[in-house]
Every structure is written in C-alpha cells, then in structure tokens.
Design a protein around this motif. Structure first.
Motif, mmCIF file in Angstrom:
data_model
loop_
_atom_site.group_PDB
_atom_site.id
_atom_site.type_symbol
_atom_site.label_atom_id
_atom_site.label_comp_id
_atom_site.label_asym_id
_atom_site.label_seq_id
_atom_site.Cartn_x
_atom_site.Cartn_y
_atom_site.Cartn_z
ATOM 1 N N TYR A 1 0.841 -1.205 0.000
ATOM 2 C CA TYR A 1 0.000 0.000 0.000
ATOM 3 C C TYR A 1 0.873 1.250 0.000
ATOM 4 O O TYR A 1 1.788 1.386 0.813
ATOM 5 C CB TYR A 1 -0.922 0.036 1.222
ATOM 6 C CG TYR A 1 -1.958 1.138 1.155
ATOM 7 C CD1 TYR A 1 -3.077 1.005 0.344
ATOM 8 C CD2 TYR A 1 -1.811 2.318 1.883
ATOM 9 C CE1 TYR A 1 -4.038 2.001 0.267
ATOM 10 C CE2 TYR A 1 -2.758 3.325 1.812
ATOM 11 C CZ TYR A 1 -3.877 3.153 1.004
ATOM 12 O OH TYR A 1 -4.817 4.159 0.926
ATOM 13 N N ALA A 2 0.592 2.163 -0.953
ATOM 14 C CA ALA A 2 1.301 3.443 -1.025
ATOM 15 C C ALA A 2 0.410 4.526 -0.429
ATOM 16 O O ALA A 2 -0.654 4.826 -0.982
ATOM 17 C CB ALA A 2 1.651 3.789 -2.467
ATOM 18 N N VAL A 3 0.837 5.087 0.665
ATOM 19 C CA VAL A 3 0.046 6.126 1.314
ATOM 20 C C VAL A 3 -0.075 7.348 0.407
ATOM 21 O O VAL A 3 -1.149 7.953 0.271
ATOM 22 C CB VAL A 3 0.672 6.521 2.673
ATOM 23 C CG1 VAL A 3 -0.069 7.711 3.284
ATOM 24 C CG2 VAL A 3 0.641 5.337 3.635
ATOM 25 N N SER A 4 1.028 7.734 -0.253
ATOM 26 C CA SER A 4 1.004 8.940 -1.091
ATOM 27 C C SER A 4 0.095 8.775 -2.306
ATOM 28 O O SER A 4 -0.488 9.739 -2.796
ATOM 29 C CB SER A 4 2.415 9.306 -1.549
ATOM 30 O OG SER A 4 2.968 8.270 -2.329
ATOM 31 N N ASP A 5 -0.027 7.528 -2.819
ATOM 32 C CA ASP A 5 -0.910 7.269 -3.958
ATOM 33 C C ASP A 5 -2.303 6.839 -3.520
ATOM 34 O O ASP A 5 -3.213 6.768 -4.344
ATOM 35 C CB ASP A 5 -0.330 6.168 -4.851
ATOM 36 C CG ASP A 5 0.997 6.564 -5.490
ATOM 37 O OD1 ASP A 5 1.272 7.776 -5.566
ATOM 38 O OD2 ASP A 5 1.747 5.657 -5.885
ATOM 39 N N GLU A 6 -2.457 6.510 -2.217
ATOM 40 C CA GLU A 6 -3.708 5.950 -1.695
ATOM 41 C C GLU A 6 -4.127 4.760 -2.550
ATOM 42 O O GLU A 6 -5.270 4.644 -3.011
ATOM 43 C CB GLU A 6 -4.822 7.011 -1.691
ATOM 44 C CG GLU A 6 -4.550 8.203 -0.795
ATOM 45 C CD GLU A 6 -4.809 7.929 0.681
ATOM 46 O OE1 GLU A 6 -5.064 6.765 1.031
ATOM 47 O OE2 GLU A 6 -4.753 8.877 1.483
ATOM 48 N N ALA A 7 -3.177 3.840 -2.784
ATOM 49 C CA ALA A 7 -3.456 2.720 -3.679
ATOM 50 C C ALA A 7 -2.697 1.473 -3.247
ATOM 51 O O ALA A 7 -1.563 1.560 -2.750
ATOM 52 C CB ALA A 7 -3.072 3.083 -5.113
ATOM 53 N N PHE A 8 -3.332 0.298 -3.461
ATOM 54 C CA PHE A 8 -2.662 -0.977 -3.290
ATOM 55 C C PHE A 8 -1.982 -1.359 -4.596
ATOM 56 O O PHE A 8 -2.498 -1.094 -5.682
ATOM 57 C CB PHE A 8 -3.678 -2.075 -2.919
ATOM 58 C CG PHE A 8 -4.041 -2.113 -1.467
ATOM 59 C CD1 PHE A 8 -3.202 -2.737 -0.550
ATOM 60 C CD2 PHE A 8 -5.217 -1.538 -1.011
ATOM 61 C CE1 PHE A 8 -3.544 -2.788 0.803
ATOM 62 C CE2 PHE A 8 -5.560 -1.578 0.334
ATOM 63 C CZ PHE A 8 -4.718 -2.206 1.240
ATOM 64 N N TYR A 9 -0.814 -2.004 -4.492
ATOM 65 C CA TYR A 9 -0.098 -2.483 -5.667
ATOM 66 C C TYR A 9 0.211 -3.971 -5.522
ATOM 67 O O TYR A 9 0.594 -4.433 -4.436
ATOM 68 C CB TYR A 9 1.209 -1.717 -5.864
ATOM 69 C CG TYR A 9 1.013 -0.278 -6.289
ATOM 70 C CD1 TYR A 9 0.668 0.040 -7.594
ATOM 71 C CD2 TYR A 9 1.159 0.767 -5.375
ATOM 72 C CE1 TYR A 9 0.479 1.363 -7.990
ATOM 73 C CE2 TYR A 9 0.963 2.090 -5.760
ATOM 74 C CZ TYR A 9 0.630 2.375 -7.067
ATOM 75 O OH TYR A 9 0.435 3.671 -7.452
ATOM 76 N N PRO A 10 0.090 -4.758 -6.614
ATOM 77 C CA PRO A 10 0.466 -6.162 -6.558
ATOM 78 C C PRO A 10 1.984 -6.316 -6.498
ATOM 79 O O PRO A 10 2.732 -5.361 -6.747
ATOM 80 C CB PRO A 10 -0.094 -6.732 -7.864
ATOM 81 C CG PRO A 10 -0.116 -5.568 -8.798
ATOM 82 C CD PRO A 10 -0.438 -4.370 -7.936
ATOM 83 N N GLU A 11 2.442 -7.523 -6.192
ATOM 84 C CA GLU A 11 3.875 -7.804 -6.079
ATOM 85 C C GLU A 11 4.627 -7.434 -7.355
ATOM 86 O O GLU A 11 5.755 -6.940 -7.316
ATOM 87 C CB GLU A 11 4.076 -9.293 -5.781
ATOM 88 C CG GLU A 11 5.478 -9.645 -5.326
ATOM 89 C CD GLU A 11 5.755 -9.211 -3.889
ATOM 90 O OE1 GLU A 11 6.904 -8.783 -3.634
ATOM 91 O OE2 GLU A 11 4.842 -9.292 -3.056
ATOM 92 N N SER A 12 3.980 -7.640 -8.504
ATOM 93 C CA SER A 12 4.625 -7.359 -9.789
ATOM 94 C C SER A 12 4.807 -5.869 -10.056
ATOM 95 O O SER A 12 5.538 -5.485 -10.971
ATOM 96 C CB SER A 12 3.796 -7.966 -10.924
ATOM 97 O OG SER A 12 2.486 -7.411 -10.932
#
Length: 577
Positions: free
Chosen positions: A161-172
């Motif tokens: 999870y990126a707080v600055s982007d407010e987004a979850f990202y997959p491992e890839s």
C-alpha cells in the motif's frame, strides 16, 4: 451471483454536425489532493478543462462567458467542475504530523486551490469538496446501490500500500530501492514508498466487469485519449482484473466517509473521490449532465479513471464517461518536479511574472500535445511571448490600427448600417496589384475561411497545440501580406490599403474569437480595439461573414483622429529569467 453484465455505452459522436442538446457539455478537472499547496501541474489541468469548456460553449453550444445574455433559446452553458479531494490516510498523517485538525488543514489548502482557479480565470460552474455534505450523500447512495446488487462483499486483503498514492499495488508492480536511509519498497509506476498491509475490508467485484469495460473501450477509440493511453488501458483490461479493495478499517483510517451500516470501516478514498463527478450533477436525484463528456486527468491516475471508475458506473447502471483525457506532466530542466529538488513552479508567481493569458497560451502551446511531457522553462515562455504574442499578434494589431493608415481612409465608402468600409471589388483591385500580391490576398482569404473548421478539428482530436499552430500560421500570413502591401505608404493606392486592412482585420477578428478560450482577457481587449460589437462575439456563425460572391465582408471601422495609437496588446515582459 453475477451472471452477465451489459454495458451502457454512449451514442456515437460527431465533432460539429450534431445540434446542441439540452444536456450541457460536462468537463471535469481531477479534484486536487490537499496535502500541499498547488503547483503548475494543477494550473495546467485547470486550464485544459477551461479551454475545452469555453471552446465547446462558443463553437457548439452558443454560449459565451462574456455575454450578458444567451443568444439562442437552446444555448446551454457548459458545466465545468473542479475542486479538492480531502479524505484519506495521507491527509490524516499530514494533519497528525503538523498537529492540526484535518478539517482545518483541508479548509486552508482547499482555499488555495480555489484562489488559483479564480486567479487563472477558470470559468468553473462548481467547486466541489469531498467534505461537503451532499457529496457524502452521493457516496453513500452509490455504495448502497452496489451492495444491493451483490457487487460488494467482505473479505481479507493483503498487499503493498502506497500512502502517497492511496493505492494498493500487486507484487509485480513494486521493487526494492536503495537510498541514503536504507532500502525500501517502491511502486514501479509512481516511485511512491509502499508498505505491506494485511486487513479485512470490503471488495468490489471488479473482475466481473472485464468484458463490459472491453466493450466500452472497443466501441469508441476516443473513450481514452491520447491513443497511446487507450492502447495501454485496453491491454491492462485484456490481461484480466482482480477484485478491488474499497474500504479500510476505521482503526487505521478515520478521516473519511464511514461505510454505510458498518462504522468499523471507512470507504476507500478513490471510491469517495471519483464519485465527486456524479455529485456535481445532482446525483442521486437528477444527474441531467451525466455522462461526463471529458474527464481531464494526469497520466499517473489514469487507471483509477479509465478502469475503476467506468466499472463502478456500469455496476451502478450508469453510462461511463465519453472520454478520459490523460495529459502528461510538466518537468523543469527535463527533470520531474519535486519539492526535494526545489524545482516546483509556483503558479501564483508565474501569473504575476508573465501575465495570465501569456501563461495560459504557453501551457497550451507547449503542453497541448498531451502524449508527452513538456518542460517548464521560463526563458522559453518569454521567447514564445516575444515571438508569437508580441511580435506576431500584438504587432499586427498595432500596425493596422496606426493613425497614419486610417487618416488615408477618410472619404472612402462606408456601409450605412455597420459603418464598416466597403471592400473594393476584384475589378477595382486587379489593375492596382501585381500577381504576387493578388495571390497573397487570395491565399490568406482562403486560409481564413478554412480556419474555424480546421481549428475545431484540432480541438475535437484533443490537440490544442495544433489548433494554436494553425491560428498563428494564418496570423503569420497576414503579417506577410501587410509587409508586402505597405498600407502606411503614400504610394499604396487607397483601394489596396482598404483591401489589406479588410483581410488583416478579418484575420485578427477571426483569430481573436478562436483564441478567446485560450486567452479570454487579452482577446476581449483585441476585439474591443477592433470595435467588434459584443453581439457579434457570441455565435459560431459570426466567425465567417461573406457576401454574395463568397468573399469576406469588411469589418474595418475607421479609427477617429483623437484615438491615437492602439495600446500594446502584449507589452514586453520585463523579467530576467
């Protein structure tokens, strides 16, 4: 269980042949995150939306912001929405670190974004804040609509999870990066720091909308612009979609809208933020302006607007936006702007230094090809002002308004109704001009008659830089004609002087009307100097006025003896850069 979902797709479109409808043209900026003061990129998004709204209002809706009354019964003011995104973990943490109440932080910085929109002469119809009460109602209604359709379920979620982007990202989508403070995981796409998060939350069945999204994307190549971005989004959807986490535990995120009927969870900030585009249309009561004609967004938030948002809309039984326009970013010294590098351009200072309309022109001329990043270079900005605005447009206006020229026109026939000089006939001009001069006149007249359609095609293709290039190419032709015919010279026959002034004035008048969306303040000054009546600045049909032979009609009003020289339209910029 979800079995099949049919998309609601917009009807096919034509750039200018469709009659105006009662639905307003609806364009939006992204709503800006209030964790820091606005920078030049925020102004860029504002200006893009404003230019397209003004263009559509004038060229297709019969509406002009400078007109005190609508010219026709079916004229509809375009709807331009902007505002601020004020919820989420990032805001919560910024407020905590500053020891400030989140609401007071939002009030203060949101006010700065509204000040910027006003300072930039953005003709917005609504400035929305996601802390507004009507927005909360819209978000809750959308959530309940999706929940009642069994498109939301509770499940466990883990990921980066990126707080600055407010987004979850997959491992890839993440990688390990070394920096002076050690190693950290970052988003490959945005460079934002990510942290591992594992929690129970609500999920949206995004995977069920792969085919409806593909149908939407394939039905209209303009659904995402530029074309390269359309291809990227299409490829991502074709590769498959996972269900989307759309809430956070309230214990981790308290600054946001609670999930309806479950106060232990907060609605994911992007679901909250994206719903703003519906809120401003009156949703859930009567969203008459929906669907949006254009969402203007930065390329870094394209996935949210071109995948998540259309899926949420389709799930709610609403049509997706007609176009998501993803613009590139501004760099400085060819490097990405960032506070740590100290290369962030302050838009308020830029407006003060260079003048608002010069800055608007530069942003659209240099940054008006949305597929590639543009470099913000003040010295280049000053050069564009000197060469194009001062040297071409401003100088041409000063030349044709010169008292020395207009003194020669006394006694020349005028139209009794308009007080404009009567244009000489071809038979009068042929013996007074050589073949080269006649060819220059004919070429300029042909270019002027084609210019409105050519410019409109550029705007329809989301290429404002090409539209500006076409306009200024025509202005250059008028400068060439003026230098060739020398209307100030006593040796130039008066009918040739009138012909020169007719074509040059028409070039300035038509260009001034077409440039109003880009430089609204300065073009009012230009049209005032030319004495173009206010009622002739509203309708598209006033752009090209011809006689029975298809020749442009003269709009030259002779200047009085006491008027003196015209005030410089674009004075020299006295700034060292």
């Amino acid at each position: 269980m979800i079995t099949s979902i049919r998309p609601i797709l917009p009807a096919s479109r034509s750039p200018s042949t469709s009659p105006p409808s009662r639905k307003p043209y609806y364009i939006t900026t992204p709503i800006f995150y209030v964790n820091a003061d606005p920078h030049i990129g925020h102004l860029y998004s504002d200006v893009i939306a404003d230019v397209f709204a003004r263009w559509h209002g004038y060229m297709h809706s019969g509406y002009s912001p400078s007109s005190s009354s609508l010219p026709e019964d079916d004229a509809v003011r375009p709807l331009l929405s902007t505002g601020t995104d004020e919820h989420g973990l990032k805001i919560q943490r910024v407020a905590e670190s500053a020891g400030e109440d989140p609401r007071l932080l939002c009030d203060r910085i949101s006010g700065r974004f509204k000040e910027l929109a006003d300072a930039a002469n953005i003709d917005y119809t609504g400035f929305i804040r996601t802390t507004d009460s009507d927005h909360k109602i819209a978000v809750e209604h959308l959530w309940r609509t999706l929940r009642d359709k069994d498109l939301i379920y509770k499940g466990s979620h883990e990921g980066w999870y990126a707080v600055s982007d407010e987004a979850f990202y997959p491992e890839s989508a993440v990688h390990k990066v070394s920096n002076p403070t050690g190693e950290e995981m970052q988003s490959i796409e945005t460079g934002a720091r990510v942290e591992w998060s594992q929690e129970e939350n609500y999920k949206f069945r995004l995977s069920a909308f792969r085919q409806p999204l593909l149908d939407w994307l394939r039905a209209d190549a303009r659904s995402v612009q530029p074309a390269k971005k359309h291809a990227e989004v299409l490829a991502e959807v074709e590769a498959g979609l996972s269900d989307l986490s759309i809430s956070r535990p309230r214990s981790r995120l308290s600054w946001g809208i609670p999930v309806p009927d479950d106060p232990d969870h907060t609605i994911y900030v992007w679901v909250d933020a994206l719903t703003n585009y519906l809120t401003v249309t009156g949703y859930p009561l009567s969203p008459k302006a929906w669907p949006a004609d254009v969402h203007v967004v930065g390329k870094d938030i394209l996935r949210f607007h071109a995948i998540y948002w259309p899926a949420l809309l389709l799930a709610a039984g609403l049509p997706p936006p007609k176009t998501v326009l993803a613009h590139a970013h501004w760099t400085m010294g060819k490097a990405k702007m960032s506070k740590s590098r100290g290369n962030v351009a302050n838009p308020f200072e830029a407006i003060q230094l260079f003048g608002l309309d010069t800055l608007r022109f530069f942003l659209m001329r240099v940054g008006g090809s949305f597929g590639s990043d543009a470099d913000y270079n003040p010295s280049v900005l000053v050069e564009y002002h000197r060469k194009h605005l001062q040297g071409q447009l401003g100088n041409l206006l000063s030349r044709i308004c010169a008292p020395k020229i207009h003194a020669r026109l006394e006694g020349f026939p005028q139209d009794a109704t308009t007080n404009c000089l009567i244009r000489p006939s071809r038979e009068q001009l042929d013996p007074l001009m050589d073949a080269d001069a006649l060819a220059l006149c004919q070429n300029l007249e042909a270019a002027l008659q084609e210019l409105p359609s050519k410019a409109d095609m550029g705007m329809h293709a989301f290429e404002p830089a090409k539209t500006l290039e076409a306009i200024f190419t025509t202005i250059a032709m008028a400068n060439e004609l003026t230098a060739r015919l020398e209307p100030w010279s006593p040796q130039t026959p008066v009918p040739v002087v009138v012909e020169c002034l007719t074509l040059v004035t028409e070039c300035l008048r038509i260009s001034g009307l077409l440039l109003r969306p880009f430089m609204p303040g300065k073009m009012v000054e230009l049209l005032d100097t030319l004495k173009v009546p206010p009622e002739q600045r509203v309708r598209r049909k006033d752009l090209i006025v011809t006689d029975g032979e298809g020749r442009l009609v003269s709009h030259v009003v002779q200047r009085g003896k006491g008027e003196g020289k015209a005030k410089p339209l674009f004075p020299r910029i006295e700034v060292e850069v």
